[in-house]
Design an enzyme around this catalytic site. Sequence first.
Site, PDB file in Angstrom:
ATOM      1  N   ASN A 183      -2.790  -7.319   5.721  1.00 49.37           N
ATOM      2  CA  ASN A 183      -2.379  -8.282   6.761  1.00 49.37           C
ATOM      3  C   ASN A 183      -3.532  -8.792   7.627  1.00 49.37           C
ATOM      4  O   ASN A 183      -3.555  -9.951   8.019  1.00 49.37           O
ATOM      5  CB  ASN A 183      -1.234  -7.719   7.592  1.00 49.37           C
ATOM      6  N   GLY A 197      -1.794   1.286   6.694  1.00 46.24           N
ATOM      7  CA  GLY A 197      -0.748   0.738   5.825  1.00 46.24           C
ATOM      8  C   GLY A 197       0.618   1.203   6.296  1.00 46.24           C
ATOM      9  O   GLY A 197       0.816   1.554   7.460  1.00 46.24           O
ATOM     10  N   SER A 198       1.542   1.245   5.350  1.00 46.92           N
ATOM     11  CA  SER A 198       2.922   1.551   5.713  1.00 46.92           C
ATOM     12  C   SER A 198       3.131   3.059   5.923  1.00 46.92           C
ATOM     13  O   SER A 198       2.372   3.884   5.405  1.00 46.92           O
ATOM     14  CB  SER A 198       3.845   1.070   4.595  1.00 46.92           C
ATOM     15  N   GLU A 227      -3.129   5.013  10.192  1.00 47.14           N
ATOM     16  CA  GLU A 227      -2.789   3.867  11.045  1.00 47.14           C
ATOM     17  C   GLU A 227      -1.579   3.198  10.406  1.00 47.14           C
ATOM     18  O   GLU A 227      -1.721   2.434   9.458  1.00 47.14           O
ATOM     19  CB  GLU A 227      -3.980   2.899  11.130  1.00 47.14           C
ATOM     20  N   CYS A 280       0.782  -5.396  12.681  1.00 42.40           N
ATOM     21  CA  CYS A 280       1.400  -4.075  12.865  1.00 42.40           C
ATOM     22  C   CYS A 280       1.871  -3.842  14.294  1.00 42.40           C
ATOM     23  O   CYS A 280       2.814  -3.102  14.519  1.00 42.40           O
ATOM     24  CB  CYS A 280       0.413  -2.991  12.465  1.00 42.40           C
ATOM     25  N   GLU A 320      10.907  -1.680   9.850  1.00 39.98           N
ATOM     26  CA  GLU A 320       9.959  -2.663  10.374  1.00 39.98           C
ATOM     27  C   GLU A 320      10.159  -4.000   9.648  1.00 39.98           C
ATOM     28  O   GLU A 320      10.260  -4.024   8.424  1.00 39.98           O
ATOM     29  CB  GLU A 320       8.548  -2.126  10.094  1.00 39.98           C
TER      30      GLU A 320
HETATM   31  P1  NAD Z   1       0.895  -0.435   2.039  1.00 37.42           P
HETATM   32  O1  NAD Z   1       1.152   0.907   2.585  1.00 37.42           O
HETATM   33  O2  NAD Z   1       1.824  -1.006   1.056  1.00 37.42           O
HETATM   34  O3  NAD Z   1      -0.560  -0.527   1.373  1.00 37.42           O
HETATM   35  C1  NAD Z   1      -1.740  -0.106   2.044  1.00 37.42           C
HETATM   36  C2  NAD Z   1      -2.757   0.335   1.009  1.00 37.42           C
HETATM   37  O4  NAD Z   1      -2.248   1.451   0.292  1.00 37.42           O
HETATM   38  C3  NAD Z   1      -3.148  -0.723  -0.010  1.00 37.42           C
HETATM   39  O5  NAD Z   1      -4.550  -0.687  -0.184  1.00 37.42           O
HETATM   40  C4  NAD Z   1      -2.413  -0.274  -1.279  1.00 37.42           C
HETATM   41  O6  NAD Z   1      -3.139  -0.582  -2.442  1.00 37.42           O
HETATM   42  C5  NAD Z   1      -2.323   1.230  -1.102  1.00 37.42           C
HETATM   43  N1  NAD Z   1      -1.103   1.784  -1.726  1.00 37.42           N
HETATM   44  C6  NAD Z   1       0.097   1.175  -1.883  1.00 37.42           C
HETATM   45  N2  NAD Z   1       0.968   1.993  -2.476  1.00 37.42           N
HETATM   46  C7  NAD Z   1       0.323   3.152  -2.721  1.00 37.42           C
HETATM   47  C8  NAD Z   1       0.684   4.389  -3.328  1.00 37.42           C
HETATM   48  N3  NAD Z   1       1.912   4.605  -3.811  1.00 37.42           N
HETATM   49  N4  NAD Z   1      -0.238   5.378  -3.403  1.00 37.42           N
HETATM   50  C9  NAD Z   1      -1.477   5.168  -2.923  1.00 37.42           C
HETATM   51  N5  NAD Z   1      -1.891   4.029  -2.351  1.00 37.42           N
HETATM   52  C10 NAD Z   1      -1.012   3.020  -2.245  1.00 37.42           C
HETATM   53  O7  NAD Z   1       0.774  -1.370   3.338  1.00 37.42           O
HETATM   54  P2  NAD Z   1       0.574  -2.932   3.389  1.00 37.42           P
HETATM   55  O8  NAD Z   1       1.817  -3.605   2.880  1.00 37.42           O
HETATM   56  O9  NAD Z   1      -0.735  -3.332   2.813  1.00 37.42           O
HETATM   57  O10 NAD Z   1       0.455  -3.171   4.972  1.00 37.42           O
HETATM   58  C11 NAD Z   1       1.569  -3.326   5.781  1.00 37.42           C
HETATM   59  C12 NAD Z   1       1.896  -2.074   6.549  1.00 37.42           C
HETATM   60  O11 NAD Z   1       0.741  -1.592   7.193  1.00 37.42           O
HETATM   61  C13 NAD Z   1       2.894  -2.316   7.656  1.00 37.42           C
HETATM   62  O12 NAD Z   1       3.795  -1.232   7.687  1.00 37.42           O
HETATM   63  C14 NAD Z   1       2.051  -2.336   8.910  1.00 37.42           C
HETATM   64  O13 NAD Z   1       2.721  -1.993  10.083  1.00 37.42           O
HETATM   65  C15 NAD Z   1       0.989  -1.359   8.573  1.00 37.42           C
HETATM   66  N6  NAD Z   1      -0.223  -1.650   9.321  1.00 37.42           N
HETATM   67  C16 NAD Z   1      -0.647  -0.769  10.261  1.00 37.42           C
HETATM   68  C17 NAD Z   1      -1.791  -1.066  10.991  1.00 37.42           C
HETATM   69  C18 NAD Z   1      -2.316  -0.154  12.043  1.00 37.42           C
HETATM   70  O14 NAD Z   1      -3.439  -0.382  12.474  1.00 37.42           O
HETATM   71  N7  NAD Z   1      -1.609   0.865  12.476  1.00 37.42           N
HETATM   72  C19 NAD Z   1      -2.472  -2.240  10.743  1.00 37.42           C
HETATM   73  C20 NAD Z   1      -1.998  -3.099   9.773  1.00 37.42           C
HETATM   74  C21 NAD Z   1      -0.883  -2.784   9.050  1.00 37.42           C
END
Ligand code: NAD
Length: 455
Positions: free
Chosen positions: A112, A185-186, A207, A241, A331
């Site tokens: 994002n 990530g999520s 995060e 996020c 979310e």
């Molecule tokens: P995601 O969790 O789908 O992916 C994040 C990363 O994890 C990517 O690089 C992806 O390749 C990897 N990944 C995905 N599935 C995986 C698995 N099964 N095993 C290992 N690695 C895996 O998140 P996203 O869709 O890229 O981002 C959105 C989410 O991130 C939202 O929930 C948002 O709130 C959160 N976010 C948090 C912050 C923060 O600073 N706290 C910032 C931005 C986004």
Amino acid sequence: MMELLQKQRDFFQTQRSKQITYRKEALKRLQHEIIAREDLICDAIYADFKKPRFETIFAETQFVLAELKTTIKHLSTWAKPKRVRPSLVNFPSSDWIHKEPYGNVLIIAPWNYPFQLAIAPLIGAVAAGNTVVLKPSELTPNTSKIISEIIETAFAPEHVSVVEGGVEVSKALLSQKWDYIFFTGSTRVGRIVYESAAKHLTPVTLELGGKNPCIVDETASLDLAAKRIIWGKFLNAGQTCIAPDYILVHQTIKEELVEALKKHIEICYGTDIEASPYFSRTVSATHFNQLIALLEGQEILFGGRSNPEDNFIEPTLVNEPAMDSPLMKGEIFGPILPVISYKNDTDIAKVIDAYGKPLATYVFSNKKAFQNKIIDTYSFGGGAINDTLIQIGNKRLPFGGVGQSGLGAYHGKLSFNLFSHHKAIIKKANWLDIPLRYAPYNLPLHLAKKIKHFF
Ligand code: NAD
């Protein structure tokens, strides 16, 4: 991948990444490469999901350049051993905290803010003297490519490398032993990362996301509140996020707030929002479809139009969604903003307590007691009073979640500290050796019970 990690392990053993001049030079090269490619970074993120150039400059490149500037300026001071007052029980001694890098760090980034969220933690990791493998998100391939180019130019691969790829690559990386893992990530994937890290007792920063409430009471400056909510929610098309996830508004001012929200959407994006150059797209067809599905059966106050060809979803206000509807399950992470009215504090608690601890919370009110009540009562990562998102705009404030929105916090000096192990060292003098601690113990026990005053 194994080979790369082995190379980084070997390199870390050479002690070179610990040299302050080496760290600084590497960060300066990174700074140079980012400045030289600022326009290309904007092009890449635009190609990925039409993020407006201004938003990329403001929230990605300039943000990261600010982190670099502070870090390069203060690195020598931050890295210095920090003296602490010795305790009498150890007299005579000198005591300090020695900051050492963990070693080999893995950073996994989301899509994002694909540039900021990959590079900002990297700055802290390098500043602290670690080696880094960085995996950008596969959902923003153009950004991933330019990150890879920048890193290749700025760093030796045994120091910092990018590994591009999706879930499988991420899983393969997580199966290795790291000295620190930083994940953004999520919450769902955060759990997977935490489990993988636990196998090797690897420390982590997580995060994550959350369902961020935005509370507007009857004393709020409504027009300004609406303007700031619209900004924070629809920047990056709601894919932030810390964006407000839903509004909780006092019932007496709900209609007025909704009118002000509509007005500010139009001021920002015009009446033909699809044609606006200031509004991003959702990142993929999958995300688009999931978001559209959330609107099913909901009463729409504003917006609701979409175009699957372009993953475009209009800024959309939803009226009083049922708490058990899919829209209120998790979310939202898109340009959909539910508006829910409340009568009293119990109503507020019922909604907020239905979810885990969010990453952010916002309160719009001119009543200090109400502002404080929200801040004191609810646990969340960070937030703002009478604004949205701005808590990220001060490098002296920690940025991170709590509970299910994450673990650990970074930015500025905190990033340096996060990626450093704080090693406690006491240097004992030899000119005196008080015999009391050695057996046979001669100190009468009633005096031993006073030792607490000497630690
Ligand atoms: P995601 O969790 O789908 O992916 C994040 C990363 O994890 C990517 O690089 C992806 O390749 C990897 N990944 C995905 N599935 C995986 C698995 N099964 N095993 C290992 N690695 C895996 O998140 P996203 O869709 O890229 O981002 C959105 C989410 O991130 C939202 O929930 C948002 O709130 C959160 N976010 C948090 C912050 C923060 O600073 N706290 C910032 C931005 C986004």
